[in-house]
Structure formats: C-alpha cells, structure tokens
Design a protein around this motif. Structure first.
Motif, PDB file in Angstrom:
ATOM      1  N   LEU A  59      92.056  57.832   2.232  1.00  0.00           N
ATOM      2  CA  LEU A  59      92.956  56.420   2.132  1.00  0.00           C
ATOM      3  C   LEU A  59      92.708  56.078   4.083  1.00  0.00           C
ATOM      4  CD1 LEU A  59      95.381  55.584   0.120  1.00  0.00           C
ATOM      5  CD2 LEU A  59      93.890  55.094  -0.454  1.00  0.00           C
ATOM      6  N   PHE A  60      92.963  56.951   4.750  1.00  0.00           N
ATOM      7  CA  PHE A  60      93.247  56.802   5.874  1.00  0.00           C
ATOM      8  C   PHE A  60      91.397  57.123   6.869  1.00  0.00           C
ATOM      9  CE2 PHE A  60      98.063  59.000   6.145  1.00  0.00           C
ATOM     10  CZ  PHE A  60      98.105  57.354   6.659  1.00  0.00           C
ATOM     11  N   ALA A  61      90.721  57.748   6.202  1.00  0.00           N
ATOM     12  CA  ALA A  61      89.478  57.529   6.285  1.00  0.00           C
ATOM     13  C   ALA A  61      88.496  56.593   5.870  1.00  0.00           C
ATOM     14  CB  ALA A  61      88.726  59.100   6.085  1.00  0.00           C
ATOM     15  N   THR A  62      89.235  56.099   5.015  1.00  0.00           N
ATOM     16  CA  THR A  62      88.361  54.736   3.995  1.00  0.00           C
ATOM     17  C   THR A  62      88.589  53.784   5.462  1.00  0.00           C
ATOM     18  OG1 THR A  62      88.264  55.951   1.818  1.00  0.00           O
ATOM     19  CG2 THR A  62      88.194  53.050   2.174  1.00  0.00           C
ATOM     20  N   ALA A  63      90.179  53.595   5.689  1.00  0.00           N
ATOM     21  CA  ALA A  63      90.635  52.540   6.345  1.00  0.00           C
ATOM     22  C   ALA A  63      90.476  52.555   8.063  1.00  0.00           C
ATOM     23  CB  ALA A  63      92.003  52.280   7.059  1.00  0.00           C
ATOM     24  N   GLY A  64      89.700  53.418   8.169  1.00  0.00           N
ATOM     25  CA  GLY A  64      89.050  53.533   9.506  1.00  0.00           C
ATOM     26  C   GLY A  64      87.773  53.788   9.663  1.00  0.00           C
ATOM     27  N   ILE A  65      86.978  53.677   8.388  1.00  0.00           N
ATOM     28  CA  ILE A  65      85.872  53.466   8.181  1.00  0.00           C
ATOM     29  C   ILE A  65      85.443  51.600   8.370  1.00  0.00           C
ATOM     30  CG2 ILE A  65      83.577  53.275   6.278  1.00  0.00           C
ATOM     31  CD1 ILE A  65      84.283  56.146   6.410  1.00  0.00           C
ATOM     32  N   ALA A  66      86.094  51.309   7.417  1.00  0.00           N
ATOM     33  CA  ALA A  66      86.117  49.628   6.854  1.00  0.00           C
ATOM     34  C   ALA A  66      86.685  49.238   8.444  1.00  0.00           C
ATOM     35  CB  ALA A  66      87.646  49.338   5.975  1.00  0.00           C
ATOM     36  N   SER A  67      87.972  49.459   8.948  1.00  0.00           N
ATOM     37  CA  SER A  67      88.251  48.874  10.366  1.00  0.00           C
ATOM     38  C   SER A  67      87.180  49.025  11.321  1.00  0.00           C
ATOM     39  CB  SER A  67      89.282  49.408  10.497  1.00  0.00           C
ATOM     40  OG  SER A  67      89.047  50.448  10.997  1.00  0.00           O
TER      41      SER A  67
END
Length: 111
Positions: A59-67
C-alpha cells in the motif's frame, strides 16, 4: 511538485519490508495491544503480522507511485485513505486469525 509525499511513502514501504526481513514485522506491536496472550503466542499471530506488514508495504509503495503523478489535494486524499485502512487493519487481522483457526489451516502450535 514536491517529492516529499512520495519519499515518505517509499520510506514507509522500505521500513515495512525491512521489519519483515529482520523477523520483526511492525504490525505485531499494535496488534499485541488487543490480542489475548494465548493468541499472541501462536504461530498464526506471527503469520498475520507478517502478511499485514507486507500488505502495508504494498500500500505504501502504491501510494508513493501514485503520488508522483497527482496533485497535492489528491496526495492528501491518499493519506486519508491510508488512515482509514489503518483503522480497518485490526479487524482484518482478527478476521485472518479467526479464519485460520476455524478452518483448520493452522494448528494450535505456539511459537
């Protein structure tokens, strides 16, 4: 756009992965506050902590990519979604343990 949000999310993802790599998934600590002692000493509790910590890393990695690709208000929205998932996380852990124990997938072995 400022790289602060993505860097924080990527740092949290790496921290999560690192905690699993050293055998101390960070989810174990908050989950221990509410789990009964007999559950905390079981292998299924450690399995749950490892799986949830890996899920948080994703989730954190996905949030980082999305952001990296969205505006600041959307980045803040991602943070709100993560906070909501954080509130739901204990229930997911309880569900996982209950499911494993009632389905016979996990013995009553203790760590």
């Amino acid at each position: 756009m400022s790289p602060v949000f993505p860097m924080l999310y990527f740092a949290a993802a790496l921290w999560s992965l690192g905690s699993v790599a050293v055998g101390r998934p960070w989810v174990r600590r908050p989950a221990s506050r509410t789990a009964p002692a007999e559950i905390r000493s079981m292998q299924v509790f450690d399995d749950m902590a490892r799986l949830l910590t890996l899920a948080w890393a994703g989730l954190f990695a996905t949030a980082g990519i999305a952001s990296l690709f969205v505006t600041v208000p959307v980045r803040l929205g991602i943070g709100v979604v993560l906070a909501a998932l954080g509130l739901a996380s204990p229930k997911v852990g309880e569900w996982y343990i209950r499911r494993r124990l009632t389905s016979g997938q996990s013995s009553m072995e203790h760590v």
